[in-house]
Design an enzyme around this catalytic site. Structure first.
Site, short mmCIF file in Angstrom:
data_model
loop_
_atom_site.label_atom_id
_atom_site.label_comp_id
_atom_site.label_asym_id
_atom_site.label_seq_id
_atom_site.Cartn_x
_atom_site.Cartn_y
_atom_site.Cartn_z
N HIS A 1 14.79 7.29 -40.65
CA HIS A 1 15.34 8.43 -41.39
C HIS A 1 14.34 8.87 -42.46
CE1 HIS A 1 18.14 11.20 -43.12
NE2 HIS A 1 19.19 10.69 -42.51
N HIS B 1 10.72 3.38 -17.56
CA HIS B 1 11.32 4.72 -17.54
C HIS B 1 11.45 5.24 -18.96
CE1 HIS B 1 12.26 3.86 -13.35
NE2 HIS B 1 12.86 2.74 -13.74
N HIS C 1 14.20 13.11 -25.63
CA HIS C 1 15.09 14.24 -25.89
C HIS C 1 14.44 15.55 -25.48
CE1 HIS C 1 17.63 17.15 -27.74
NE2 HIS C 1 16.82 17.38 -28.77
N ASN D 1 18.66 22.51 -23.66
CA ASN D 1 18.78 21.51 -24.72
C ASN D 1 20.26 21.27 -24.97
OD1 ASN D 1 18.88 20.05 -27.11
ND2 ASN D 1 17.22 21.17 -28.09
#
Length: 539
Positions: free
Chosen positions: A348, A445, A449, A482
């Site tokens: 973060h 694999h 995103h 997306n």
């Protein structure tokens, strides 16, 4: 940043080559345009040791229990030797005689004490180590064909709405042409009909369609009753009604009254892994239980109708989609589960103002609500990704890679840092660069995103992935667009549809989103996944 460094962060591309100007001082002349893009920072050339140490901290959380056993062996052996005289002949005679069953001599109290401590240590280890969390199965929602929209249909609907001028329509056209999105993505009917889609009614209708569609398929595949679920986690960044989305699911499926339910909002495209992390923690505290994780995003509720170009970008990329997972910590489920969760690493960067505001929901000057995407997104995302994979490295990299990496760190610490001049300075600088491990050796694999074609291109370049490594991400972007936090599950479904996942394979899911956050989940395949005959969005 120095001018030279700033230039390295930019890439150029010639577009509209060979266009003849129809008016103006250059009428009748051939012209072209140069597009300048900001690249991801070349993060594979730098490593922050703070995050390497953090990764090793995760690795040795339970190492103390394993290290106790050899220490006990040394202590017991030392006590046995210490009971003898200092005579070398006597020590050798004792050792030789102990190998013979006929002349063995054991100190019963020492042996019993040793085994008592050994059993206690192993008991503490097995009781304190985290329970294995299994992914029994998952489902991805595929909308009906009447919600399919091509790029041309999208632009025509935007034109008919009367909300965009010609300049903004051309801007959206250019974004779509370079987006990597195909002509079979899904958009709610209210948007294409030009209706007001930013209402609670439309938001609930879209949420019900996506979430219940994915959950119906999940319960059908796993043969689990909704009342058997003990933990429910739902994440949706934009649409957060009252009662919550998790309450909608509990009401629809009439789940049990003591279910532990959570609703995560405003956490962006990486929230799917955050929800997974929360579900894992709940399963650690509640043995013999099932957890369901639902990840989705409501496209229509945050549809932007204004003229700010940085806020029009999400309209061009985000599409309908959602996923539902069934997790279990029951040992008997390991026989039918597909994957075992190995690691979750979360990063973060919200403490930095630029990172915090790079993807920001607000209203424009006309009071239209939307999400503003900053031009710093690529650089911010690259920095978060560098931190995340640096922390992940010690957990997943082969021992040979970690040894070589550690050796170069020690060498640089002991002998590096010296100055120089002329050719020696460049040689020294090259020698002092840290060894960058090959993360492709840790996984079979990759599910990255599917944000946009530009983002995937830069990630492939920086991580030196092959086209095969990025195939699932690019195909998901092309086919479904997306879909926010659920995109990594459409990618895993793509790999399963091609029968690519074999027993023992490792899968890396990597997601990033507003905040700014970058999160990783690592799975190990328990069995070879056969091509599904039904209930797969790619069939």
């Amino acid at each position: 940043m120095a001018p030279g460094g700033e230039q390295d962060m930019l890439s150029t591309e010639i577009v509209n080559k060979g266009v003849i100007e129809s008016s103006g001082p250059n009428a009748g002349s051939l012209t072209f345009s140069v597009r300048v893009r900001r690249r991801l920072p070349d993060f594979v050339q730098s490593v922050n040791l703070k995050y390497v140490k953090l990764g090793y901290h995760y690795l040795i959380n339970h190492g103390i229990y394993i290290a106790t056993v050899p220490v006990l062996l040394v202590l017991v052996f030392g006590a046995e030797v210490g009971s003898l005289s200092s005579s070398r002949e006597e020590i050798w005679s004792k050792f030789w005689n102990s190998t013979s069953a006929a002349h063995a001599r054991y100190d019963l109290a020492t042996v019993l004490a040793f085994f008592g401590v050994l059993v206690f240590t192993l008991s503490v280890y097995f009781m304190s180590r985290p329970r294995s969390v299994y992914l029994v199965d998952f489902a991805c929602f595929r909308p009906d064909d009447d919600l399919k929209v091509s790029k041309e249909q999208f632009l025509e609907a935007a034109r008919k709405s009367g909300k965009f001028d010609e300049a903004n329509l051309q801007f959206q056209k250019r974004i779509l042409q370079a987006s990597g999105i195909g002509d079979e993505t899904y958009i709610p009917k209210a948007i294409m009909a030009g209706e007001n889609c930013s209402t609670m009614k439309e938001g609930r209708a879209e949420a019900s369609m996506v979430m219940f569609g994915a959950l119906d398929e999940l319960f059908e595949k796993t043969k689990i009753r909704p009342k058997d679920v003990g933990v429910l986690v739902v994440n949706c960044s934009i649409f957060n009604p009252t009662p919550s989305l998790s309450a909608m699911i509990i009401n629809h499926y009439k789940m049990r009254g003591n279910i532990l339910s959570f609703n995560l909002g405003g956490m962006g495209c990486s929230a799917g892994i955050i929800a997974l992390d929360l579900a894992r923690d709940m399963l650690q505290a509640n043995p013999n239980n099932y957890a369901v994780v639902v990840s989705t995003e409501m496209v229509g509720y945050n549809w932007y109708k204004g003229k700010e170009r940085s806020m029009l970008i999400p309209n061009c990329f985000f599409r309908m989609g959602g996923s539902a997972l069934l997790l279990s910590n029951r040992r008997r489920d390991s026989r039918r589960a597909k994957y075992r969760l190995e690691h979750i690493v979360r990063t973060h960067k919200g403490a930095d103002d630029r990172c915090f505001r790079c993807v920001y929901q607000e209203e424009d000057e006309q009071r239209f609500k939307g999400i503003r995407v900053s031009k710093d997104l690529m650089e911010v995302g690259g920095d978060a990704l560098k931190t995340n994979i640096t922390t992940l490295g010690p957990l997943v990299l082969p021992f040979s890679e970690q040894l070589q990496f550690f050796s170069t760190l020690v060498w640089r610490h002991l002998f590096g840092g010296g100055g120089g001049s002329g050719s020696n300075s460049s040689t020294t600088a090259t020698a002092n660069k840290p060894y960058i491990p090959d993360y492709k050796l840790a996984f079979e694999h990759f599910c990255v995103h599917a944000a946009s074609k530009a983002v995937l291109d830069e990630l492939q370049r920086n991580l030196e992935f092959s086209d095969k490594n990025m195939e699932a991400s690019r195909m998901t972007l092309y086919r479904f667009g997306n879909t926010s936090s659920s995109s990594i599950w459409y990618e895993l479904a793509y790999l399963e549809s091609k029968e690519s996942v074999k027993k023992g394979d490792r899968v890396w899911q990597l997601a990033f989103g507003s905040g700014f956050k970058c999160n990783s989940a690592v799975w190990r395949s328990i069995r070879t996944v056969r091509k599904p005959s039904t209930n797969n969005p790619w069939l």
